[in-house]
Design a protein around this motif. Structure first.
Motif, mmCIF file in Angstrom:
data_model
loop_
_atom_site.group_PDB
_atom_site.id
_atom_site.type_symbol
_atom_site.label_atom_id
_atom_site.label_comp_id
_atom_site.label_asym_id
_atom_site.label_seq_id
_atom_site.Cartn_x
_atom_site.Cartn_y
_atom_site.Cartn_z
ATOM 1 N N LEU A 164 -10.665 3.350 -7.250
ATOM 2 C CA LEU A 164 -10.013 3.471 -8.666
ATOM 3 C C LEU A 164 -9.947 4.595 -9.594
ATOM 4 N N THR B 225 -10.021 8.074 -7.816
ATOM 5 C CA THR B 225 -8.699 8.943 -8.357
ATOM 6 C C THR B 225 -8.613 9.180 -9.250
ATOM 7 N N TRP B 226 -8.793 8.764 -10.465
ATOM 8 C CA TRP B 226 -9.506 9.129 -11.691
ATOM 9 C C TRP B 226 -9.449 10.711 -11.667
ATOM 10 N N SER C 164 2.307 1.611 -3.604
ATOM 11 C CA SER C 164 1.228 2.352 -3.991
ATOM 12 C C SER C 164 0.734 3.912 -4.271
ATOM 13 N N GLN C 165 0.829 4.460 -3.047
ATOM 14 C CA GLN C 165 0.987 6.117 -2.809
ATOM 15 C C GLN C 165 2.010 6.032 -3.163
ATOM 16 N N ALA D 226 3.967 5.663 -5.771
ATOM 17 C CA ALA D 226 3.398 5.703 -7.145
ATOM 18 C C ALA D 226 2.927 6.563 -7.577
ATOM 19 N N ASP D 227 1.373 6.420 -7.114
ATOM 20 C CA ASP D 227 0.959 7.680 -7.157
ATOM 21 C C ASP D 227 1.085 9.096 -7.022
ATOM 22 N N GLU D 228 1.879 8.806 -6.384
ATOM 23 C CA GLU D 228 2.136 10.883 -5.867
ATOM 24 C C GLU D 228 2.962 10.723 -6.910
ATOM 25 N N CYS E 210 2.966 9.419 -10.440
ATOM 26 C CA CYS E 210 2.065 10.202 -11.411
ATOM 27 C C CYS E 210 1.424 11.204 -11.537
ATOM 28 N N GLU E 211 1.334 11.608 -10.463
ATOM 29 C CA GLU E 211 1.115 13.172 -9.973
ATOM 30 C C GLU E 211 2.193 14.041 -10.272
ATOM 31 N N LYS F 191 -7.862 13.499 -10.091
ATOM 32 C CA LYS F 191 -6.459 13.792 -11.299
ATOM 33 C C LYS F 191 -7.459 15.169 -12.056
ATOM 34 N N TYR G 90 0.695 -1.445 -0.306
ATOM 35 C CA TYR G 90 -0.448 0.004 0.277
ATOM 36 C C TYR G 90 0.754 1.415 0.157
#
Length: 188
Positions: free
Chosen positions: A123, A126-127, A53-54, A56-58, A60-61, A130, A50
């Motif tokens: 999910l 989350t998109w 994944s956080q 990775a999301d950061e 991506c941001e 964004k 987890y």
């Protein structure tokens, strides 16, 4: 959250050190989680996956922010929004697929497919999260209209999912929470 398109670049540029730390945190979490999973320490592995994944999301941001900031025109921003939009539409289309599979099952397998559906809901949220900053920052009517259409379709998909769940005697607290989150963010 994506930066304001008119803000000073230096104000929102991540430092090389912070990006490096983020990448190191991701790699470390995945590596440790893999070891824990191999030794069957599942709870600790889940927590580290987890965390990865956080991270990775950061990242991506950060890349999305960089793409928006450096795009030479609204055409490039439109392309970015289309990529995000179609990813969101893909995820939304998966709602009905997972729900249809769940309909054919009973007991624990049905619950597992509903759980997968709920994961897709989070999910998709989350998109959407964004895309929301674009709503506040974009002044071009065509681009703003595209975002509004996508977000409207998404909310309609959530409502349709809730209606189908109710009709089939199934429930998803997650679907209700996501719809409530959408309403709280001014989406209709």
């Amino acid at each position: 959250m994506l930066v304001n398109l008119n803000q000073n670049e230096e104000e929102n540029t991540p430092t090389d050190g912070s990006t490096r730390k983020l990448l190191d945190r991701f790699k470390s979490a995945v590596s440790e989680a893999d070891e824990l999973l191999a030794s069957e320490q599942h709870q600790q592995a889940m927590a580290l996956y987890y965390e990865a994944s956080q991270s990775a999301d950061e990242m991506c941001e950060r890349f999305l922010t960089l793409l928006v900031r450096t795009s030479p025109s609204n055409d490039y921003r439109t392309l970015l929004i289309e990529v995000i939009s179609w990813r969101l539409r893909y995820i939304t289309a998966q709602y009905d697929y997972h729900l249809a599979v769940a309909q054919t099952l009973s007991g624990l397998p049905r619950e597992e497919w509903i759980a997968r559906l709920e994961t897709l809901l989070v999910l998709s949220q989350t998109w959407v999260d964004k895309l929301l900053p674009f709503m506040k920052e974009v002044n071009e009517p065509g681009l703003r209209g595209r975002i509004e259409d996508v977000l409207s379709d998404w909310v309609s998909g959530i409502r349709s999912l809730i209606d189908k769940l109710m009709k089939w005697g199934m429930a998803s607290a997650q679907a209700s929470r996501v719809l409530e989150w959408a309403m709280d963010n001014g989406l209709k």
